[in-house]
Motif scaffolding. Structure first.
Motif, PDB file in Angstrom:
ATOM      1  N   PRO A  29      -7.490 -37.893  22.525  1.00 20.31           N
ATOM      2  CA  PRO A  29      -6.895 -36.634  22.990  1.00 20.31           C
ATOM      3  C   PRO A  29      -7.898 -35.715  23.674  1.00 20.31           C
ATOM      4  O   PRO A  29      -9.107 -35.881  23.563  1.00 20.31           O
ATOM      5  N   THR A  71      -3.834 -32.888  23.853  1.00 20.58           N
ATOM      6  CA  THR A  71      -2.708 -33.803  23.898  1.00 20.58           C
ATOM      7  C   THR A  71      -3.227 -35.196  24.215  1.00 20.58           C
ATOM      8  O   THR A  71      -4.437 -35.416  24.204  1.00 20.58           O
ATOM      9  N   THR A  72      -2.322 -36.112  24.519  1.00 23.03           N
ATOM     10  CA  THR A  72      -2.739 -37.463  24.896  1.00 23.03           C
ATOM     11  C   THR A  72      -2.133 -37.833  26.245  1.00 23.03           C
ATOM     12  O   THR A  72      -1.157 -37.222  26.688  1.00 23.03           O
ATOM     13  N   ARG A 117       1.555 -38.866  25.887  1.00 23.22           N
ATOM     14  CA  ARG A 117       2.458 -37.714  25.720  1.00 23.22           C
ATOM     15  C   ARG A 117       2.724 -37.056  27.070  1.00 23.22           C
ATOM     16  O   ARG A 117       3.857 -36.679  27.374  1.00 23.22           O
ATOM     17  N   LYS A 122       4.706 -43.511  17.650  1.00 31.12           N
ATOM     18  CA  LYS A 122       4.089 -42.274  18.120  1.00 31.12           C
ATOM     19  C   LYS A 122       5.056 -41.508  19.009  1.00 31.12           C
ATOM     20  O   LYS A 122       5.926 -42.083  19.643  1.00 31.12           O
ATOM     21  N   ASN A 123       4.896 -40.219  19.030  1.00 29.62           N
ATOM     22  CA  ASN A 123       5.623 -39.303  19.917  1.00 29.62           C
ATOM     23  C   ASN A 123       7.135 -39.250  19.685  1.00 29.62           C
ATOM     24  O   ASN A 123       7.905 -39.124  20.643  1.00 29.62           O
ATOM     25  N   ASP A 183       0.423 -27.920  22.681  1.00 32.53           N
ATOM     26  CA  ASP A 183       1.301 -29.036  22.316  1.00 32.53           C
ATOM     27  C   ASP A 183       1.377 -28.989  20.789  1.00 32.53           C
ATOM     28  O   ASP A 183       0.678 -29.702  20.083  1.00 32.53           O
ATOM     29  N   TYR A 237       1.937 -32.166  18.559  1.00 31.32           N
ATOM     30  CA  TYR A 237       0.782 -33.055  18.527  1.00 31.32           C
ATOM     31  C   TYR A 237      -0.353 -32.448  17.705  1.00 31.32           C
ATOM     32  O   TYR A 237      -0.939 -33.112  16.843  1.00 31.32           O
ATOM     33  N   SER A 294       0.287 -32.618  14.040  1.00 27.82           N
ATOM     34  CA  SER A 294       0.145 -33.979  13.510  1.00 27.82           C
ATOM     35  C   SER A 294      -1.330 -34.332  13.325  1.00 27.82           C
ATOM     36  O   SER A 294      -1.677 -35.052  12.400  1.00 27.82           O
ATOM     37  N   GLN A 295      -2.183 -33.816  14.189  1.00 27.02           N
ATOM     38  CA  GLN A 295      -3.607 -34.102  14.069  1.00 27.02           C
ATOM     39  C   GLN A 295      -4.220 -33.383  12.867  1.00 27.02           C
ATOM     40  O   GLN A 295      -5.095 -33.918  12.207  1.00 27.02           O
TER      41      GLN A 295
END
Length: 156
Positions: A16, A41-42, A45, A95-96, A145, A148, A151-152
């Motif tokens: 990320p 973010t990634t 995403r 994921k996502n 985000d 996200y 979640s991290q």
């Protein structure tokens, strides 16, 4: 009604890291560009968010849409039907899920076909989306985000 052509791209500086998406919408003589950046973010995403934002920008339901993306993650998930299996299994272990659920709300409102294109292949509209996404990731007012980032924090 003419067909709507959409080009999308996502970018993340670090994965990320700061990221962004870029979209080019084309219909007849109509052209619209969309882009937004996020602070953490990634790439995946942003690739998916680009598609979602593009579809959400369409004002007429039932539009015939072709989306060009260099994301195998997005194109294969839809064209090979994986996302519909993920949905049946409530995205367990995937994921996502927040973005896929958002996608699945807008996707049935149109007749959508995905076409995978090789990234950085000098296709002008794909290159423009990449420019928009990268530039958006450098904005000074990057959005959060929140899903996200939350979640991290749970992983720490």
């Amino acid at each position: 009604m003419s067909e709507i052509i959409i080009y999308t791209d996502g970018a993340a500086r670090g994965n990320p890291g700061p990221g962004g998406y870029g979209v080019v919408l084309l219909s007849g003589k109509y052209r619209r560009e969309l882009a937004e950046g996020y602070r953490c973010t990634t790439n995946n995403r942003m690739e998916l968010l680009a598609v979602i934002v593009a579809l959400e920008a369409l004002r007429i339901e039932g539009s015939k849409v072709t989306i060009y993306s260099d994301s195998k993650y997005v194109v294969d998930a839809v064209e090979k039907g994986w996302v519909f299996n993920w949905q049946r299994k409530q995205f367990k272990g995937k994921k996502n899920p927040d973005l896929w659920q958002r996608f699945l709300k807008i996707y049935p409102k149109h007749s959508v076909k995905f076409v995978w294109v090789k990234g950085h292949n000098e296709l002008p509209e794909n290159e423009r989306c990449d420019e928009l996404a990268v530039a958006a990731s450098h904005n000074s007012n990057l959005k959060v985000d929140s899903v996200y980032e939350a979640s991290q924090k749970q992983l720490l």
